[in-house]
Design a protein around this motif. Structure first.
Motif, mmCIF file in Angstrom:
data_model
loop_
_atom_site.group_PDB
_atom_site.id
_atom_site.type_symbol
_atom_site.label_atom_id
_atom_site.label_comp_id
_atom_site.label_asym_id
_atom_site.label_seq_id
_atom_site.Cartn_x
_atom_site.Cartn_y
_atom_site.Cartn_z
ATOM 1 N N MET A 603 0.852 -1.205 0.025
ATOM 2 C CA MET A 603 0.061 0.091 0.040
ATOM 3 C C MET A 603 0.908 1.303 0.128
ATOM 4 S SD MET A 603 -3.283 -0.854 2.356
ATOM 5 C CE MET A 603 -2.319 -1.229 3.891
ATOM 6 N N HIS A 606 3.106 3.395 -5.093
ATOM 7 C CA HIS A 606 2.115 4.058 -5.883
ATOM 8 C C HIS A 606 1.500 3.117 -6.811
ATOM 9 C CE1 HIS A 606 3.162 7.852 -4.179
ATOM 10 N NE2 HIS A 606 4.570 7.760 -4.562
ATOM 11 N N THR A 608 0.515 0.291 -6.886
ATOM 12 C CA THR A 608 -0.629 -0.546 -6.092
ATOM 13 C C THR A 608 -2.009 -0.130 -6.673
ATOM 14 O OG1 THR A 608 0.815 -1.561 -4.323
ATOM 15 C CG2 THR A 608 -1.839 -1.610 -4.125
ATOM 16 N N PHE A 609 -2.025 1.535 -6.559
ATOM 17 C CA PHE A 609 -3.142 2.255 -6.747
ATOM 18 C C PHE A 609 -3.562 2.675 -8.065
ATOM 19 C CE2 PHE A 609 -4.585 2.412 -2.145
ATOM 20 C CZ PHE A 609 -3.306 2.373 -1.658
ATOM 21 N N LYS A 614 -7.093 -3.794 -8.191
ATOM 22 C CA LYS A 614 -5.951 -4.350 -7.339
ATOM 23 C C LYS A 614 -5.904 -3.696 -6.143
ATOM 24 C CE LYS A 614 -0.949 -5.137 -7.068
ATOM 25 N NZ LYS A 614 0.316 -5.089 -8.271
ATOM 26 N N ALA A 615 -5.822 -2.323 -6.003
ATOM 27 C CA ALA A 615 -5.904 -1.529 -4.765
ATOM 28 C C ALA A 615 -6.996 -1.840 -3.835
ATOM 29 C CB ALA A 615 -6.046 0.098 -5.064
ATOM 30 N N GLN A 616 -8.301 -2.040 -4.205
ATOM 31 C CA GLN A 616 -9.340 -2.385 -3.563
ATOM 32 C C GLN A 616 -9.273 -3.686 -2.852
ATOM 33 O OE1 GLN A 616 -13.041 -2.442 -5.620
ATOM 34 N NE2 GLN A 616 -14.487 -2.818 -3.848
ATOM 35 N N THR A 618 -6.391 -5.347 -2.219
ATOM 36 C CA THR A 618 -5.098 -5.139 -1.252
ATOM 37 C C THR A 618 -5.691 -4.724 -0.027
ATOM 38 O OG1 THR A 618 -3.595 -4.920 -3.064
ATOM 39 C CG2 THR A 618 -2.991 -4.245 -0.840
#
Length: 668
Positions: A603, A606, A608-609, A614-616, A618
């Motif tokens: 997280m 950068h 990852t988002f 994928k961000a959700q 994680t």
């Protein structure tokens, strides 16, 4: 009596207050409250005649004496403590000097001259007695003792006292002078609990007007009978003490919001009617009536609602049941013996307040518990998995002066806390551009506040806090108290704030006379037990504060005795099963914590988002693992406590082994 009419004070473009009206009566006891920087100290200086008003006027009674105590900066030198306090009685000292001068003159004079001298001496002596001249030294001793000065220091030179004690000297002189209006700006800053309690009683009986600024809620509740709130450039007056003020303020705000809402609805109705029928001839009179109503309608101003700030410290890994133990500890500094054979056991979850007069050894005890100082004799043992964080009053000395506040805090914060760092800093009174200041330019109080915030973002499972509430306002104290109440580790702390102690402590340890005395409960319970030494402790479940006050209880004869078979030996196989279950939980906790650390690292990147899905996933996985970790810790604590209880019961059930007979003994 002091009266403000249409008063206003500005600093550049900033208005501290305007159109302020206030009448201070002869015996009013008033608490002046408001956020840091709202202008409370400036208003006290205006009442004391040290600052002018920019508009309006201030009227005072003729020959009215006003005494003012600032937060700091006063020093005394050149005289002994006793003589410095005697200096406030100017008229009495002049009378005393004249009486002494008359005594040898009367011995040698005769006739009419002698009679005149005797007459003058009798008049002076009567006036000296009526004004309390013969009680002057007793009053000085009582006030100095109440503020914590030992009798042995009454003849010590004033310059030998440090800054905090210098402010106590200034306060003692004010209390002895008994001005008609007493203005106190944070008088409890340099006082310990015993001195605060004494000052509460003194001010509650003070015969003249008193206005005080304090961030000690309990002190305000005990002393004041009226509150003047300085907020949003206005003075608002409330009847009652601080707790009553809070209730009235909240009720008033609710009423203002409701009135403003009704006014907005009425305004909207009027505007709709006017716009609809403005050009309708048959409605012209009604339209004009509503236009006039709109013009007469004074807008109800609702103060902006302060943001409610809540935050939780990251919860540490739990320690073993025993956190730290002192056995037979002695501590000496040269000939000064602070502790003699002192014993203390601190267990997981304890929240212990250390109390005692200044110099009793509270700070020494905290350093011993932290391992920063070794005992002169005796033993200090640390429990399993105990990690220690120690907050000293000079904690700021360990900070890097060249780093900016926000950058320094970001560097040591968990990834999940980074978005909330400005809220956290706001709790500790760093707002707006303050967060970009370099640590080196902060004042001593600001650096201490920042050091406390910095430490609590990465707390250990054993916190040792020496005066954590210093330099915090009432709101910041409340935020800190709520966060510490939700913290699941062990705390030992020193504080001179009664409200803070009562809200946090589950035990009180009295430090004094070289010994440590443990009292269950908070400070209120401690005081009750001190006043009622025979009060028996009432057992409380799992760390809850015991209530020492009398309760209806069955007589001892009516209580059933425990049967002899109630204590059972722990089966070895059962013990192994319980230990294995605990070990399995510990292994699972280690695996979950490793995955949490991996997800935090993800997280923090950068990339990852950049992919929303994928961000959700994680973040969802991260929250899931955190919940799992909390459940595992709770299960670990339950099973560990069960095992410890079973082992304790087994130890009580096993009879003490009989000594083996000596060789040849008892044989026929």
């Amino acid at each position: 009596m002091i009266q403000l009419t249409g008063a206003a004070k500005h600093f550049g473009a900033r208005t501290l207050f305007s159109e302020a009206d206030w009448l201070l009566g002869d015996q009013d006891r008033v608490g002046l409250v408001g956020a840091n920087g709202s202008g409370k100290s400036t208003l006290l200086k205006i009442l004391a005649g040290l600052e002018p008003l920019d508009a309006g006027k201030i009227v005072q009674t003729k020959r009215q004496s006003v005494g003012y105590l600032p937060q700091e900066g006063l020093t005394a030198a050149g005289r002994s403590l006793r003589e410095e306090c005697r200096s406030v009685f100017t008229e009495l000292l002049a009378m005393e000097q004249e009486l002494r001068a008359l005594e040898p003159q009367m011995a040698s004079a005769a006739g009419a001259e002698g009679a005149a001298l005797h007459e003058r001496y009798a008049q002076l002596q009567h006036a000296f007695q009526v004004r309390g001249g013969f009680e002057m030294d007793a009053r000085i001793g009582a006030v100095l003792a109440g503020l914590g000065f030992p009798a042995a220091q009454l003849d010590a030179p004033c310059e030998s006292f440090s800054g905090g004690w210098q402010m106590r000297i200034a306060l003692a002189k004010l209390l002895l002078a008994e001005p008609d209006v007493l203005l106190l700006d944070e008088p409890t800053n340099h006082l310990d609990l015993e001195a605060r309690n004494w000052l509460e009683d003194f001010l509650a009986r003070y015969p003249h007007a008193c206005v005080l600024v304090s961030h000690d809620r309990f002190f305000l509740d005990a002393v004041i009978e009226r509150v003047v709130e300085l907020a949003h450039s206005k003075l608002t007056i409330y009847a009652g003490n601080y707790s009553r003020y809070v209730a009235q303020r909240d009720q008033r705000l609710e009423q203002l919001r409701a009135a403003a809402k009704n006014q907005a609805a009425r305004r909207e109705q009027l505007e709709v009617f006017i716009n609809r029928f403005r050009y309708t001839a048959t409605k012209a009179k009604q339209v004009q009536s509503r236009i006039k109503e709109l013009e007469r309608m004074a807008t109800i101003e609702v103060p902006p609602e302060e943001a409610t700030i809540h935050f939780d410290f990251p919860q540490p890994r739990p320690s073993g049941r025993k956190v730290v133990e002192l056995r037979g500890v002695c501590k000496s500094y040269g000939d000064n013996q602070v502790f003699r054979n002192a014993d203390l056991l601190i267990e997981r979850g304890d929240r212990i307040a250390l109390v005692g007069h200044n110099g009793a050894g509270k700070s020494t005890l905290i350093r011993l518990l932290a391992g920063q100082e070794p005992p002169t004799a005796g033993e200090r043992s640390l429990g399993h998995e105990v990690t220690i964080e120690f907050f000293a009053q000079d904690q700021y000395k360990a900070l890097d002066p060249d780093r900016r506040i926000l950058d320094d805090l970001t560097a040591i914060s968990p990834a999940l806390m980074v978005p909330n760092l400005r809220n956290v800093l706001g709790c500790f009174l760093f707002r707006g551009d303050d967060v970009f200041k370099r640590i080196g330019v902060l004042s001593g109080g600001e650096r201490n506040r920042y050091a406390l915030a910095r430490m609590l973002l990465q707390p250990a499972n054993f916190l040792l806090l020496d005066e954590p509430t210093n330099h915090l306002d009432l709101r910041a104290k409340d935020v800190l108290l709520e966060a510490l109440q939700r913290y699941n580790g062990t705390i030992v702390f020193v504080s001179h704030d009664r409200y803070f102690i009562d809200g946090l402590a589950t035990k009180v340890v009295e430090v004094g006379g070289g010994t440590l005395e443990v009292y269950p409960g908070n400070y209120e319970d401690f005081l009750y037990r001190k006043e009622h030494p025979g009060a028996a402790a009432v057992s409380a479940p799992d760390g809850a504060a015991a209530d020492p006050r009398p309760a209806a209880a069955a007589p001892a004869a009516a209580r059933p005795a425990k049967p002899a078979h109630a204590k059972k030996r722990l089966n070895p196989q059962k013990r192994r099963q319980m230990e294995q279950a605990i070990q399995e939980i510990e292994a699972e906790i280690a695996r979950v914590e490793a995955e949490i650390a991996m997800l935090e690292g993800a997280m923090a990147r950068h990339e990852t988002f950049r992919d929303p899905s994928k961000a959700q996933s994680t973040v969802a996985r991260y929250e899931e693992q955190r919940e799992k970790r909390a459940a595992l810790y709770a299960d670990w604590e339950r099973k560990s406590a069960r095992l410890e209880a079973a082992e304790a019961a087994s130890a009580e059930a096993d009879p003490a082994p009989e000594p083996e007979p000596a060789a040849g003994a008892g044989r026929p």
